[in-house]
Motif scaffolding. Structure first.
Motif, PDB file in Angstrom:
ATOM      1  N   LEU A 150      38.513  35.598  45.581  1.00  0.00           N
ATOM      2  CA  LEU A 150      38.843  36.983  45.933  1.00  0.00           C
ATOM      3  C   LEU A 150      40.354  37.188  46.031  1.00  0.00           C
ATOM      4  N   LEU A 151      41.044  36.296  46.724  1.00  0.00           N
ATOM      5  CA  LEU A 151      42.493  36.433  46.867  1.00  0.00           C
ATOM      6  C   LEU A 151      43.205  36.326  45.521  1.00  0.00           C
ATOM      7  N   THR A 152      42.728  35.445  44.658  1.00  0.00           N
ATOM      8  CA  THR A 152      43.323  35.330  43.325  1.00  0.00           C
ATOM      9  C   THR A 152      43.209  36.641  42.566  1.00  0.00           C
ATOM     10  N   HIS A 153      42.053  37.274  42.666  1.00  0.00           N
ATOM     11  CA  HIS A 153      41.867  38.522  41.913  1.00  0.00           C
ATOM     12  C   HIS A 153      42.533  39.719  42.579  1.00  0.00           C
ATOM     13  N   ILE A 154      42.749  39.653  43.861  1.00  0.00           N
ATOM     14  CA  ILE A 154      43.494  40.728  44.519  1.00  0.00           C
ATOM     15  C   ILE A 154      44.987  40.601  44.214  1.00  0.00           C
ATOM     16  N   LEU A 155      45.519  39.388  44.315  1.00  0.00           N
ATOM     17  CA  LEU A 155      46.964  39.184  44.238  1.00  0.00           C
ATOM     18  C   LEU A 155      47.495  38.888  42.837  1.00  0.00           C
ATOM     19  N   VAL A 156      46.697  38.269  41.980  1.00  0.00           N
ATOM     20  CA  VAL A 156      47.220  37.769  40.712  1.00  0.00           C
ATOM     21  C   VAL A 156      46.558  38.421  39.498  1.00  0.00           C
ATOM     22  N   ALA A 157      45.257  38.561  39.525  1.00  0.00           N
ATOM     23  CA  ALA A 157      44.532  39.045  38.341  1.00  0.00           C
ATOM     24  C   ALA A 157      43.564  40.164  38.718  1.00  0.00           C
ATOM     25  N   PRO A 158      44.078  41.343  39.064  1.00  0.00           N
ATOM     26  CA  PRO A 158      43.208  42.421  39.545  1.00  0.00           C
ATOM     27  C   PRO A 158      42.220  42.955  38.511  1.00  0.00           C
ATOM     28  N   GLU A 159      42.410  42.643  37.231  1.00  0.00           N
ATOM     29  CA  GLU A 159      41.474  43.146  36.230  1.00  0.00           C
ATOM     30  C   GLU A 159      40.076  42.551  36.396  1.00  0.00           C
ATOM     31  N   GLY A 160      39.954  41.412  37.041  1.00  0.00           N
ATOM     32  CA  GLY A 160      38.644  40.805  37.276  1.00  0.00           C
ATOM     33  C   GLY A 160      38.032  41.174  38.614  1.00  0.00           C
ATOM     34  N   LEU A 161      38.723  41.988  39.383  1.00  0.00           N
ATOM     35  CA  LEU A 161      38.273  42.316  40.740  1.00  0.00           C
ATOM     36  C   LEU A 161      36.902  42.992  40.800  1.00  0.00           C
ATOM     37  N   PRO A 162      36.553  43.924  39.900  1.00  0.00           N
ATOM     38  CA  PRO A 162      35.217  44.538  40.012  1.00  0.00           C
ATOM     39  C   PRO A 162      34.083  43.517  39.958  1.00  0.00           C
ATOM     40  N   VAL A 163      34.183  42.532  39.090  1.00  0.00           N
ATOM     41  CA  VAL A 163      33.140  41.504  38.995  1.00  0.00           C
ATOM     42  C   VAL A 163      33.115  40.670  40.276  1.00  0.00           C
ATOM     43  N   VAL A 164      34.288  40.318  40.773  1.00  0.00           N
ATOM     44  CA  VAL A 164      34.375  39.519  42.003  1.00  0.00           C
ATOM     45  C   VAL A 164      33.779  40.285  43.185  1.00  0.00           C
ATOM     46  N   LEU A 165      33.997  41.581  43.238  1.00  0.00           N
ATOM     47  CA  LEU A 165      33.435  42.377  44.335  1.00  0.00           C
ATOM     48  C   LEU A 165      31.907  42.415  44.280  1.00  0.00           C
ATOM     49  N   VAL A 166      31.335  42.442  43.084  1.00  0.00           N
ATOM     50  CA  VAL A 166      29.870  42.376  42.954  1.00  0.00           C
ATOM     51  C   VAL A 166      29.366  41.021  43.448  1.00  0.00           C
ATOM     52  N   ILE A 167      30.055  39.950  43.055  1.00  0.00           N
ATOM     53  CA  ILE A 167      29.665  38.610  43.498  1.00  0.00           C
ATOM     54  C   ILE A 167      29.799  38.497  45.017  1.00  0.00           C
ATOM     55  N   TRP A 168      30.870  39.066  45.573  1.00  0.00           N
ATOM     56  CA  TRP A 168      31.047  39.062  47.024  1.00  0.00           C
ATOM     57  C   TRP A 168      29.950  39.862  47.721  1.00  0.00           C
ATOM     58  N   ALA A 169      29.513  40.958  47.112  1.00  0.00           N
ATOM     59  CA  ALA A 169      28.423  41.745  47.703  1.00  0.00           C
ATOM     60  C   ALA A 169      27.158  40.894  47.811  1.00  0.00           C
ATOM     61  N   ILE A 170      26.890  40.094  46.789  1.00  0.00           N
ATOM     62  CA  ILE A 170      25.725  39.198  46.830  1.00  0.00           C
ATOM     63  C   ILE A 170      25.899  38.169  47.946  1.00  0.00           C
ATOM     64  N   LEU A 171      27.084  37.577  48.044  1.00  0.00           N
ATOM     65  CA  LEU A 171      27.340  36.581  49.090  1.00  0.00           C
ATOM     66  C   LEU A 171      27.187  37.196  50.484  1.00  0.00           C
ATOM     67  N   ILE A 172      27.716  38.370  50.677  1.00  0.00           N
ATOM     68  CA  ILE A 172      27.593  39.037  51.987  1.00  0.00           C
ATOM     69  C   ILE A 172      26.132  39.354  52.284  1.00  0.00           C
ATOM     70  N   TRP A 173      25.389  39.797  51.281  1.00  0.00           N
ATOM     71  CA  TRP A 173      23.961  40.067  51.463  1.00  0.00           C
ATOM     72  C   TRP A 173      23.236  38.784  51.881  1.00  0.00           C
ATOM     73  N   ILE A 174      23.556  37.667  51.250  1.00  0.00           N
ATOM     74  CA  ILE A 174      22.945  36.388  51.618  1.00  0.00           C
ATOM     75  C   ILE A 174      23.277  36.039  53.064  1.00  0.00           C
ATOM     76  N   ILE A 175      24.530  36.220  53.456  1.00  0.00           N
ATOM     77  CA  ILE A 175      24.951  35.898  54.821  1.00  0.00           C
ATOM     78  C   ILE A 175      24.235  36.796  55.830  1.00  0.00           C
TER      79      ILE A 175
END
Length: 126
Positions: free
Chosen positions: A88-113
């Motif tokens: 997440l930090l890499t895509h926020i700070l360095v490569a924001p073009e991949g952030l939408p995909v990372v946010l979907v993956i994070w949504a799954i992780l948060i749902w699991i938690i």
């Protein structure tokens, strides 16, 4: 129905982690063209520390396998959480073009938690 959807998303997430972890050990996926310069520098720094990428890969493999199965999903989420913070930090700070995909993956992780919240309560003394 909700649990079946979570199972499908968890399986996809687990397989994604498994693939990523295995690639860190066997290097079978080609490196994409046109990566931002900072991403290339970051990857070169990871390669300098010879043990770091295999360790991250191992966490992704173990966590991905555990996330696939409902009984071990809560433990898998704990194992991959630090890796996912780095992604997440890499895509926020360095490569924001991949952030939408990372946010979907994070949504799954948060749902699991959230779905496994009661399993985590003993870890915090409740």
């Amino acid at each position: 129905m909700k649990s079946k959807i979570l199972t499908v998303f968890s399986a996809i997430f687990g397989l994604l982690l498994l693939n990523s972890g295995l690639d860190k050990h066997f290097h079978y996926m080609p490196i994409p063209e046109g990566l931002p310069e900072e991403v290339v520098k970051d990857n070169a720094a990871f390669m300098e520390i010879g043990w770091l990428l295999p360790l991250i890969g191992l966490a992704e493999i173990i966590g991905g396998l555990l996330i696939i199965f409902p009984k071990t999903r809560a433990l898998g989420a704990l194992i991959v959480f630090p890796v996912m913070v780095g992604v997440l930090l890499t895509h926020i700070l360095v490569a924001p073009e991949g952030l939408p995909v990372v946010l979907v993956i994070w949504a799954i992780l948060i749902w699991i938690i959230i779905d496994n919240w009661r399993k985590y309560l003993p870890l915090i003394g409740k």
